[in-house]
Design a protein around this motif. Structure first.
Motif, PDB file in Angstrom:
ATOM      1  N   ASP A  51       0.821  -1.208   0.000  1.00 44.60           N
ATOM      2  CA  ASP A  51       0.000   0.000   0.000  1.00 44.60           C
ATOM      3  C   ASP A  51       0.857   1.260   0.000  1.00 44.60           C
ATOM      4  N   SER A  71       0.607   4.021  -2.875  1.00 44.58           N
ATOM      5  CA  SER A  71      -0.082   5.243  -2.442  1.00 44.58           C
ATOM      6  C   SER A  71       0.191   6.387  -3.420  1.00 44.58           C
ATOM      7  N   ALA A  73      -3.519   8.515   1.712  1.00 45.88           N
ATOM      8  CA  ALA A  73      -3.338   7.070   1.550  1.00 45.88           C
ATOM      9  C   ALA A  73      -1.982   6.633   2.099  1.00 45.88           C
ATOM     10  N   ASN A 109     -11.211   3.116   2.717  1.00 42.79           N
ATOM     11  CA  ASN A 109     -11.239   2.717   1.311  1.00 42.79           C
ATOM     12  C   ASN A 109     -11.412   3.932   0.408  1.00 42.79           C
ATOM     13  N   LYS A 127      -8.155   5.719   0.179  1.00 42.41           N
ATOM     14  CA  LYS A 127      -7.222   4.931  -0.640  1.00 42.41           C
ATOM     15  C   LYS A 127      -7.527   5.085  -2.132  1.00 42.41           C
ATOM     16  N   ASN A 128      -8.819   5.103  -2.483  1.00 40.05           N
ATOM     17  CA  ASN A 128      -9.222   5.125  -3.892  1.00 40.05           C
ATOM     18  C   ASN A 128      -9.833   6.440  -4.350  1.00 40.05           C
ATOM     19  N   THR A 147     -10.265  12.244 -10.774  1.00 41.50           N
ATOM     20  CA  THR A 147      -9.804  12.472  -9.403  1.00 41.50           C
ATOM     21  C   THR A 147      -8.968  13.734  -9.287  1.00 41.50           C
ATOM     22  N   ARG A 162     -12.754  11.731  -5.696  1.00 42.17           N
ATOM     23  CA  ARG A 162     -13.180  11.181  -6.986  1.00 42.17           C
ATOM     24  C   ARG A 162     -14.463  11.878  -7.410  1.00 42.17           C
TER      25      ARG A 162
END
Length: 493
Positions: free
Chosen positions: A155, A159, A164, A235, A238-239, A282, A291
């Motif tokens: 991760d 990142s 993140a 999450n 992270k995304n 993003t 996002r």
């Protein structure tokens, strides 16, 4: 990977060749130092750990190390010797290395040819090409880190933003592991006492105080539930935090998306219904990823394709963490109120944030009579005066006016969510699933205590809860699970 394969000495590039000034080649295993010593013209056999050595990688010939150096030229002079590169060799001795084994890192120039040539020489000498994640898997098996920390390594590498990276670094340094160990320790103590009761079942001895067990159970359940709830935020960070841009047709949603991204990502047109499907991209605001999702304009329509787009709009609104409700500020007050009410009715203000954006403020200019319609009117009419998850901003997507305040609001919302979630955020789906199974087992224990179920059944649920928590850190694992996890790593890590 099989257990026997870890007896091999492995090699791989730890960096991507050709992307910088230098590349690093990593070797790990019992013969790591000997293999490096065989291709480098400086003695390494007796090198201490945490030491670095300058030398040359040599590919052929019978030159001695003494002939490899002279005062006039640093390169090899002997006929038949190929000097592959000048290198710095760093030696790490077991157990004080990343993998817990003897390790060597060769820093060379970042040429694809040089890197592949050095790796070929090491393989020719007896090393094996490392599989994806094999270095980190060896570190895990050597007890250098637990499974959550090992997964955090990937991760950290992946990142793409500060938030993140922060989550991954906290996990890699053992923050999540420490919380799990504390919970498992409490449950293990109670389980042991209950297991002891089973040995004296005929005497009806109670070693585990049920009131203490219930108190402990509620503490652990609360902890597990909080960690599971943090997954949505973890999450998202992270995304990318999902932010839906919603509203009626021709209010400037696509213009807003383009303005926030700084590029023409979505088609902008005066023709109603131009956006038929969602458009996503993003942005990073002070290290936080968002996002952005531009949705189709909401209106009554008989056009089938547009209907599908509008259905998707409502779906994105329901799943987004933040909704930007774009409204044409130049429309009559009654229209503005109705459109705002429509947006509010489609948002859960207990779990979602709604920012109403009164767009096209540039067209109003300084017309004070028109601007008498203000935030207080909307808040009062909608009975949202005390709602912390609702706010109104005046903007102009066309000129960019108010967008800095919008970005600041997005940042503050996410910082507030992170702060309320605590220092540990779950961002791994495997961890989320295991926590869910553990939570269900603990709920079964609570129910069993209420119904005064026999000790052996309560003990079984406790053991299962311990098992699921143990799978997160790797205290309980299988080759299949390890292969699935480490197979996703890059080669060289």
């Amino acid at each position: 990977m099989t257990t026997s394969s870890f007896e091999d000495t492995i090699v791989a590039a730890a960096t991507v060749p050709g992307t910088g000034a230098i590349s690093v080649i990593r070797i790990s295993g019992r013969d790591a130092v000997a293999l490096a010593d065989g291709i480098v013209d400086t003695p390494l056999a007796g090198a201490k750990g945490y030491s670095s050595h300058f030398g040359h990688v040599i590919a052929a010939g019978t030159s001695t190390r003494d002939s490899a150096h002279n005062d006039d030229c640093p390169y090899l002079k002997t006929d038949g010797i190929e000097v592959v590169d000048e290198v710095i060799v760093t030696v790490f001795r077991a157990p004080k290395s990343y993998t817990g084994e003897d390790c060597v890192e060769i820093s060379c120039h970042a040429s694809s040819y040089i890197v592949s040539r050095i790796i070929f020489l090491l393989i020719e000498a007896g090393a094996r090409q490392a599989e994806p994640g094999e270095f980190t898997q060896r570190a895990f098996l050597a007890g250098k880190m637990d499974l959550t920390q090992a997964e955090a390594v990937a991760d950290v590498i992946a990142s793409q933003n500060a938030a993140a990276h922060r989550i991954a670094m906290n996990q890699m340094r053992g923050g999540f592991s420490n919380e799990l160990q504390e919970m498992r320790g409490k449950l293990l103590e109670m389980t042991s006492l209950m297991e002891l009761e089973l040995d004296f079942s005929e005497e009806e001895v109670e070693f585990a105080d049920r009131s203490v067990l219930r108190e402990l159970l509620e503490q652990v359940l609360s902890h597990v539930s909080r960690l599971r709830e943090s997954f949505k935020l973890g999450n998202a960070i992270k995304n990318g935090v999902p932010v839906a841009i919603a509203g009626a047709v021709n209010t400037g949603k696509s213009t807003l998306l383009n303005a926030l991204l700084g590029e023409d990502r979505a088609i902008v047109s005066d023709i109603p219904g131009t956006t038929r499907d969602t458009v996503e991209d993003t942005i990073i605001i002070e290290g936080l990823p968002f996002r952005l999702i531009d949705t189709a304009g909401i209106r009554e329509t008989s056009e089938e394709i547009e209907k599908i787009g509008i259905q998707r709009s409502f779906s994105k609104i329901s799943s987004a963490d933040i909704i930007l409700g774009v409204i044409d500020y130049t429309k009559p007050l009654e229209v503005i109120l109705n459109e705002t009410k429509d947006l509010v009715s489609n948002v859960d203000l207990k779990s979602q944030y709604l920012i109403i954006l009164l767009n096209k403020a540039d067209i109003l200019g300084s017309n004070k009579n028109v601007r008498l319609f203000n935030k207080d009117v909307l808040f009062t009419d909608l009975s949202l005066n005390s709602c912390e998850n609702f706010q109104i901003l005046e903007i102009s997507a066309k000129t960019g006016s108010g967008l800095s305040k919008l970005k600041e609001s997005l940042k503050v919302i996410e910082q507030k969510r992170e702060s309320s979630a605590g220092s540990i955020l779950v961002a791994n789906a495997r961890h989320f699933e295991a926590l869910g199974k553990a939570e269900q087992c603990l709920r079964n224990v609570r129910k069993s205590l209420d119904l005064k179920i026999p000790t052996d059944l309560i003990s079984q649920d406790l053991r299962e809860a311990l098992y699921h928590l143990g799978t997160i850190t790797g205290e309980i694992s299988t080759d299949e699970v390890l292969g699935e996890i480490f197979g996703k790593f890059c080669i060289g890590k």
